[in-house]
Design a protein around this motif. Sequence first.
Motif, PDB file in Angstrom:
ATOM      1  N   THR A 107       1.072  -0.920  -0.034  1.00 40.83           N
ATOM      2  CA  THR A 107      -0.491  -0.505  -0.426  1.00 40.83           C
ATOM      3  C   THR A 107       1.065   1.413   0.218  1.00 40.83           C
ATOM      4  O   THR A 107       0.126   1.994  -1.160  1.00 40.83           O
ATOM      5  CB  THR A 107      -0.825   0.461   1.072  1.00 40.83           C
ATOM      6  N   PHE A 108       2.082   1.333   1.049  1.00 46.20           N
ATOM      7  CA  PHE A 108       2.642   2.972   0.711  1.00 46.20           C
ATOM      8  C   PHE A 108       3.658   2.650  -0.146  1.00 46.20           C
ATOM      9  O   PHE A 108       4.895   3.938  -0.373  1.00 46.20           O
ATOM     10  CB  PHE A 108       3.463   3.009   2.164  1.00 46.20           C
ATOM     11  N   PHE A 109       4.471   1.545  -0.472  1.00 45.20           N
ATOM     12  CA  PHE A 109       5.366   1.350  -1.227  1.00 45.20           C
ATOM     13  C   PHE A 109       5.797   0.448  -2.743  1.00 45.20           C
ATOM     14  O   PHE A 109       6.643   0.599  -3.433  1.00 45.20           O
ATOM     15  CB  PHE A 109       6.869   0.808  -0.481  1.00 45.20           C
ATOM     16  N   HIS A 110       4.532   0.556  -3.641  1.00 44.85           N
ATOM     17  CA  HIS A 110       4.319   0.065  -4.472  1.00 44.85           C
ATOM     18  C   HIS A 110       4.453  -1.672  -4.555  1.00 44.85           C
ATOM     19  O   HIS A 110       5.116  -2.265  -5.581  1.00 44.85           O
ATOM     20  CB  HIS A 110       4.068   0.987  -5.526  1.00 44.85           C
ATOM     21  N   SER A 111       5.288  -2.203  -3.521  1.00 45.89           N
ATOM     22  CA  SER A 111       5.490  -3.784  -4.109  1.00 45.89           C
ATOM     23  C   SER A 111       5.205  -4.159  -2.134  1.00 45.89           C
ATOM     24  O   SER A 111       5.819  -3.723  -0.560  1.00 45.89           O
ATOM     25  CB  SER A 111       7.264  -3.826  -3.662  1.00 45.89           C
ATOM     26  N   PRO A 112       5.663  -5.474  -2.575  1.00 49.22           N
ATOM     27  CA  PRO A 112       5.523  -6.019  -1.336  1.00 49.22           C
ATOM     28  C   PRO A 112       6.529  -6.741  -0.694  1.00 49.22           C
ATOM     29  O   PRO A 112       6.727  -7.214   0.448  1.00 49.22           O
ATOM     30  CB  PRO A 112       4.437  -7.543  -1.422  1.00 49.22           C
ATOM     31  N   ILE A 113       7.555  -7.076  -1.666  1.00 51.69           N
ATOM     32  CA  ILE A 113       9.025  -7.075  -1.055  1.00 51.69           C
ATOM     33  C   ILE A 113      10.034  -6.013  -0.333  1.00 51.69           C
ATOM     34  O   ILE A 113      10.743  -5.216  -1.980  1.00 51.69           O
ATOM     35  CB  ILE A 113      10.096  -8.133  -2.117  1.00 51.69           C
ATOM     36  N   HIS A 114      10.383  -6.251   0.905  1.00 55.41           N
ATOM     37  CA  HIS A 114      11.607  -4.758   0.958  1.00 55.41           C
ATOM     38  C   HIS A 114      12.669  -6.046   2.071  1.00 55.41           C
ATOM     39  O   HIS A 114      11.750  -6.661   2.417  1.00 55.41           O
ATOM     40  CB  HIS A 114      10.676  -4.181   1.884  1.00 55.41           C
ATOM     41  N   ILE A 115      13.672  -5.574   1.698  1.00 52.73           N
ATOM     42  CA  ILE A 115      15.065  -6.409   1.994  1.00 52.73           C
ATOM     43  C   ILE A 115      15.663  -4.834   3.236  1.00 52.73           C
ATOM     44  O   ILE A 115      16.134  -4.665   1.721  1.00 52.73           O
ATOM     45  CB  ILE A 115      15.585  -7.145   0.750  1.00 52.73           C
ATOM     46  N   SER A 116      15.931  -5.873   4.268  1.00 53.40           N
ATOM     47  CA  SER A 116      16.868  -4.971   4.836  1.00 53.40           C
ATOM     48  C   SER A 116      18.014  -5.614   4.992  1.00 53.40           C
ATOM     49  O   SER A 116      18.625  -6.926   5.367  1.00 53.40           O
ATOM     50  CB  SER A 116      16.352  -4.454   6.110  1.00 53.40           C
ATOM     51  N   ALA A 117      19.187  -4.721   5.587  1.00 58.72           N
ATOM     52  CA  ALA A 117      20.511  -5.476   4.773  1.00 58.72           C
ATOM     53  C   ALA A 117      20.859  -5.830   6.927  1.00 58.72           C
ATOM     54  O   ALA A 117      21.524  -6.670   7.253  1.00 58.72           O
ATOM     55  CB  ALA A 117      21.923  -4.752   4.635  1.00 58.72           C
ATOM     56  N   HIS A 118      19.730  -5.594   8.314  1.00 59.87           N
ATOM     57  CA  HIS A 118      20.201  -6.255   9.788  1.00 59.87           C
ATOM     58  C   HIS A 118      19.747  -7.229   9.842  1.00 59.87           C
ATOM     59  O   HIS A 118      20.693  -7.772  10.692  1.00 59.87           O
ATOM     60  CB  HIS A 118      18.764  -5.382   9.853  1.00 59.87           C
ATOM     61  N   ALA A 119      19.532  -8.035   9.365  1.00 58.84           N
ATOM     62  CA  ALA A 119      20.049  -9.761   9.534  1.00 58.84           C
ATOM     63  C   ALA A 119      20.878 -10.299   9.347  1.00 58.84           C
ATOM     64  O   ALA A 119      21.397 -11.110   9.145  1.00 58.84           O
ATOM     65  CB  ALA A 119      18.662  -9.867   9.512  1.00 58.84           C
TER      66      ALA A 119
END
Length: 141
Positions: A107-119
């Motif tokens: 809804t907010f970023f036009h994609s269901p896939i967001h990857i962070s490098a935190h883990a």
Amino acid sequence: LFFEDPTGNRIIILIISPIAIALAVSSFIFALRALLSKSPGLVINRAGIIDNTTGASAGKIPWENISRIFITQQRSTQFLTIEVRDPEQYLRQGTFLSRIFKRINYTFFHSPIHISAHALDVSFSEMVESVERYHRKYGHQ
């Protein structure tokens, strides 16, 4: 059930509390599962990306499904956002709570896939550079 706070505002205790508890417990379970897992959080290869970084991870993302890769930011955390040709395919995957998180991201970023490098054991810039390099090499075949 409603309670009034000192300023006269109504607070819905019986609705907000269970939701907050469910989100906290699910986040804890996702984090614990990631810590105990022996599988890599992120795999980048000639077939695509395998995202196992969070409880709401996308899993396998073939290069041919990826239409765009860009960086987004939520507060102080940067994410590599993967825009896919069929987002509904990824929005249907996972547990009930992970589907909710994916729907919010969509809804907010036009994609269901967001990857962070935190883990991950690499910096955000290293992760982005690797994904972009592989996408340039294998994404247009």
